[in-house]
Design a protein around this motif. Structure first.
Motif, PDB file in Angstrom:
ATOM      1  N   ASP A 111       0.837  -1.190   0.000  1.00 31.77           N
ATOM      2  CA  ASP A 111       0.000   0.000   0.000  1.00 31.77           C
ATOM      3  C   ASP A 111       0.875   1.244   0.000  1.00 31.77           C
ATOM      4  OD1 ASP A 111      -2.447  -1.232   0.043  1.00 31.77           O
ATOM      5  OD2 ASP A 111      -2.556  -1.289   2.225  1.00 31.77           O
ATOM      6  N   ASP A 112       0.386   2.290  -0.594  1.00 26.71           N
ATOM      7  CA  ASP A 112       1.053   3.581  -0.496  1.00 26.71           C
ATOM      8  C   ASP A 112       0.746   4.189   0.870  1.00 26.71           C
ATOM      9  OD1 ASP A 112       2.144   3.555  -2.999  1.00 26.71           O
ATOM     10  OD2 ASP A 112       0.534   4.717  -3.916  1.00 26.71           O
ATOM     11  N   ILE A 113       1.638   5.055   1.311  1.00 25.15           N
ATOM     12  CA  ILE A 113       1.417   5.751   2.577  1.00 25.15           C
ATOM     13  C   ILE A 113       0.152   6.597   2.478  1.00 25.15           C
ATOM     14  CG2 ILE A 113       2.401   7.430   4.162  1.00 25.15           C
ATOM     15  CD1 ILE A 113       5.167   6.498   3.091  1.00 25.15           C
ATOM     16  N   GLU A 114      -0.027   7.250   1.331  1.00 25.01           N
ATOM     17  CA  GLU A 114      -1.198   8.097   1.141  1.00 25.01           C
ATOM     18  C   GLU A 114      -2.484   7.276   1.142  1.00 25.01           C
ATOM     19  OE1 GLU A 114       1.500   8.265  -0.849  1.00 25.01           O
ATOM     20  OE2 GLU A 114       2.345  10.152  -0.175  1.00 25.01           O
ATOM     21  N   ARG A 116      -3.074   4.570   2.898  1.00 20.79           N
ATOM     22  CA  ARG A 116      -3.404   4.257   4.284  1.00 20.79           C
ATOM     23  C   ARG A 116      -4.005   5.468   4.991  1.00 20.79           C
ATOM     24  NH1 ARG A 116       2.179   2.047   5.343  1.00 20.79           N
ATOM     25  NH2 ARG A 116       2.235   0.248   3.992  1.00 20.79           N
ATOM     26  N   GLN A 117      -3.467   6.659   4.701  1.00 20.04           N
ATOM     27  CA  GLN A 117      -4.003   7.867   5.326  1.00 20.04           C
ATOM     28  C   GLN A 117      -5.424   8.135   4.855  1.00 20.04           C
ATOM     29  OE1 GLN A 117      -1.177  10.911   4.413  1.00 20.04           O
ATOM     30  NE2 GLN A 117       0.105  10.462   6.179  1.00 20.04           N
ATOM     31  N   GLU A 142       3.418  12.569   6.223  1.00 23.17           N
ATOM     32  CA  GLU A 142       3.036  11.867   5.006  1.00 23.17           C
ATOM     33  C   GLU A 142       4.179  11.032   4.439  1.00 23.17           C
ATOM     34  OE1 GLU A 142      -0.165  15.157   3.426  1.00 23.17           O
ATOM     35  OE2 GLU A 142       1.725  14.906   2.395  1.00 23.17           O
ATOM     36  N   GLN A 143       5.397  11.303   4.858  1.00 24.02           N
ATOM     37  CA  GLN A 143       6.549  10.584   4.336  1.00 24.02           C
ATOM     38  C   GLN A 143       7.064   9.514   5.292  1.00 24.02           C
ATOM     39  OE1 GLN A 143       7.435  11.061   1.220  1.00 24.02           O
ATOM     40  NE2 GLN A 143       5.828  12.587   1.082  1.00 24.02           N
ATOM     41  N   VAL A 144       6.389   9.290   6.389  1.00 22.24           N
ATOM     42  CA  VAL A 144       6.790   8.280   7.352  1.00 22.24           C
ATOM     43  C   VAL A 144       5.900   7.068   7.155  1.00 22.24           C
ATOM     44  CG1 VAL A 144       7.030   7.739   9.796  1.00 22.24           C
ATOM     45  CG2 VAL A 144       7.547  10.030   8.970  1.00 22.24           C
ATOM     46  N   ASP A 145       6.510   5.901   7.000  1.00 22.77           N
ATOM     47  CA  ASP A 145       5.747   4.683   6.749  1.00 22.77           C
ATOM     48  C   ASP A 145       5.435   3.992   8.066  1.00 22.77           C
ATOM     49  OD1 ASP A 145       6.294   1.694   4.725  1.00 22.77           O
ATOM     50  OD2 ASP A 145       4.550   2.454   5.758  1.00 22.77           O
ATOM     51  N   PRO A 146       4.187   4.065   8.540  1.00 23.68           N
ATOM     52  CA  PRO A 146       3.854   3.436   9.820  1.00 23.68           C
ATOM     53  C   PRO A 146       3.545   1.952   9.690  1.00 23.68           C
ATOM     54  CG  PRO A 146       1.946   4.563   8.960  1.00 23.68           C
ATOM     55  CD  PRO A 146       3.065   4.816   7.992  1.00 23.68           C
ATOM     56  N   GLY A 147       3.560   1.411   8.477  1.00 21.11           N
ATOM     57  CA  GLY A 147       3.157   0.023   8.254  1.00 21.11           C
ATOM     58  C   GLY A 147       4.182  -0.976   8.751  1.00 21.11           C
TER      59      GLY A 147
END
Length: 161
Positions: A111-114, A116-117, A142-147
């Motif tokens: 998934d893209d970070i965006e 997920r947001q 927006e540039q931090v990947d929490p996954g």
């Protein structure tokens, strides 16, 4: 009713439908291998559809038959071109899939970070706000990947090389 009024055989029309439907279904998957198979099936289905659109008849060689009895050569030429294009796209997707498998240990598209947001905001019925910028690369959420971290191949303790 003459043979010119009869359409393509039902079995070929069903084959086009099945190939295109299976191809589109596989294209919607997250695995690059399934996407690759979907492109191949979709390409074959569209090639068969183009061929079914042509006029059946004798070989389109001058002097072998009357002009009215010759088959249409344009769909055949279009299918040859489509085969070459599909082969090139297949080779490219195969290279991308192999590279993804080599780096991450699987070929699933993350998934893209965006994305997920957007899902989180939709769950909370929030409106997306504009990115005003200026935070820098480490301070921008927006540039931090929490996954979760991607799994690695067996034997790679320090990650891909």
């Amino acid at each position: 009713m003459t043979s010119a009024d009869v359409g393509p055989p039902l079995a070929l029309v069903l084959a086009v439908g099945v190939l295109v439907a299976c191809g589109v279904t596989l294209l919607l998957e997250r695995s690059l291998t399934r996407i690759l198979l979907g492109v191949i099936l979709l390409g074959n289905g569209v090639n068969l559809l183009i061929l079914l659109g042509g006029r059946p008849g004798a070989a389109p060689v001058v002097g072998t038959a009357p002009t009215a009895a010759m088959s249409d050569a344009l769909p055949q030429a279009m299918v040859l071109t489509a085969i070459v294009i599909t082969f090139g796209l297949t080779a490219f997707l195969l290279a991308v899939s192999y590279r993804s498998w080599y780096l991450t240990g699987d070929d699933e598209v993350p998934d893209d970070i965006e994305d997920r947001q957007i899902v989180r905001q939709a769950e909370r019925n929030e409106v997306a706000t504009a990115d005003l910028g200026g935070e820098g690369p480490d301070g921008d959420p927006e540039q931090v990947d929490p996954g979760p971290a991607r799994r690695r191949r067996a034997g790679d303790a320090d990650g891909p090389r």
